[in-house]
Design an enzyme around this catalytic site. Structure first.
Site, short mmCIF file in Angstrom:
data_model
loop_
_atom_site.label_atom_id
_atom_site.label_comp_id
_atom_site.label_asym_id
_atom_site.label_seq_id
_atom_site.Cartn_x
_atom_site.Cartn_y
_atom_site.Cartn_z
N ASN A 1 28.64 -12.52 1.60
CA ASN A 1 30.02 -12.70 1.41
C ASN A 1 30.52 -14.19 1.09
O ASN A 1 30.23 -14.23 2.05
CB ASN A 1 30.99 -12.20 2.62
CG ASN A 1 32.08 -11.51 2.08
OD1 ASN A 1 32.53 -12.23 1.60
ND2 ASN A 1 32.79 -10.78 3.44
N HIS B 1 33.37 -5.71 -3.86
CA HIS B 1 33.16 -6.97 -3.51
C HIS B 1 32.06 -6.81 -2.56
O HIS B 1 31.94 -5.78 -2.30
CB HIS B 1 34.69 -6.54 -2.56
CG HIS B 1 34.51 -8.12 -1.66
ND1 HIS B 1 34.14 -9.40 -2.09
CD2 HIS B 1 34.70 -7.78 -0.23
CE1 HIS B 1 34.35 -9.86 -0.87
NE2 HIS B 1 34.72 -9.41 0.35
N CYS C 1 39.04 -12.23 0.14
CA CYS C 1 38.45 -11.64 -0.57
C CYS C 1 39.11 -10.82 -1.51
O CYS C 1 37.93 -10.65 -2.62
CB CYS C 1 37.61 -10.44 0.54
SG CYS C 1 36.74 -11.18 1.55
#
Length: 317
Positions: free
Chosen positions: A274, A244, A112
């Site tokens: 996500n 993020h 990520c």
């Protein structure tokens, strides 16, 4: 010398799965998911839609937004955890799709945090004078790593890609600074229980949610504070904060600790969940398309991923 973002683009697969649809085959419900994550839906790539395919869609949009010829690109970096094959890289397949003969291309794997890592690598390469125009992509088919019976993880992720074009900056716009970090001792907080050399499979996502929440907030907070301090900036100087897009509770807690005003915090996780390395460029593409970003705006990126890997980047638009 530094580099600047001259174009960006995002792509989400057409198939959308809402929380209510997910609840038909997973022991969960819309309220449970929204309360804990802020997510309302996720996009899922088709069986024959691979990471390289969604990367190409985002890349084409970024190239068009930058208003450059594809032949100006002299390096491709693809940030991904979910490549089509163990090898070759997604980036080399993308190079072929774009018709860019001999242009160096490679994948970068920091999960990520991949896009922030990619920004630092791209900036260093352009600053060296070796490269002029870099295509940087975050692309993920995260649903391929999900255990659809594990409601703690399967509700969190989606598929998508975001891309930027970076070129040398001849004025005061561009990447001001960035930092990146890792802590391999914390790898068991978030990992897959498979791998090519381990058991010949990709495995499924295993996560210790509470520990990850605490460390995500702590590590990103430290990274941001250090980055701002080292460059004589304060939170008040930030026009847009693009963290993020993993979980709205993490985003809100981090913004609270930093004392960033809510209207400056970009949140898109509700609509695509996500998407790992794709989440920041997807959010950037969304806010740029809205027309809100102005020349001279100060933008802050920050991300954390498995590894653990984390970091932040500060830029002037």
């Amino acid at each position: 010398m530094t580099c600047k973002i001259i174009g960006c683009g995002g792509y989400l697969p057409p198939k959308v799965v809402s929380n209510d649809e997910l609840a038909k085959f997973v022991d969960t419900n819309d309220e449970w998911i929204r309360t804990r994550t802020g997510i309302s839906q996720r996009h899922i790539a088709g069986d024959t839609e691979y990471t390289s395919h969604i990367a190409l869609k985002a890349a084409e949009k970024a190239i068009a937004d930058a208003d450059i010829s594809v032949n100006e690109i002299d390096l491709i970096i693809t940030c991904t955890t979910t490549p089509d094959n163990s090898f070759p890289s997604v980036a080399t397949k993308l190079q072929s799709y774009l018709g860019l003969n001999n242009v160096p291309s490679f994948d970068l794997q920091a999960v990520c945090a991949g896009f922030v890592y990619g920004v630092q690598v791209a900036n260093s390469l352009i600053s060296s004078g070796k490269y002029k125009t870099i295509l940087l992509i975050g692309a993920e088919k995260m649903t391929s790593l999900l255990d659809w019976e594990d409601r703690a993880t399967c509700v969190l992720f989606g598929d998508g890609a975001g891309s930027v074009i970076l070129q040398r900056s001849d004025d005061n716009s561009g990447i001001i600074d960035s930092n990146i970090f890792s802590s391999g001792a914390d790898y068991e907080i978030l990992y897959t229980n498979g791998g090519v050399s381990m058991n010949g499979s990709s495995g499924k996502i295993i996560m210790q949610g509470q520990k990850l929440f605490r460390l995500a907030v702590e590590k990103m907070h430290q990274s941001i504070e250090e980055l701002l301090r080292n460059n004589n900036f304060t939170v008040n100087d930030i026009d847009y904060f693009i963290p993020h897009q993993a979980n709205v509770r993490i985003i809100n807690k981090l913004a609270e600790l930093l004392n960033v005003e809510d209207h400056k915090v970009v949140k898109t996780v509700e609509k695509h969940a996500n998407c790992s390395a794709a989440s920041i460029p997807l959010a950037l593409s969304t806010i740029k398309a809205s027309g809100k970003i102005k020349k001279g705006d100060i933008i802050l990126f920050s991300a954390i991923g498995a590894g653990l890997t984390w970091g932040s980047a500060l830029l002037r638009w």
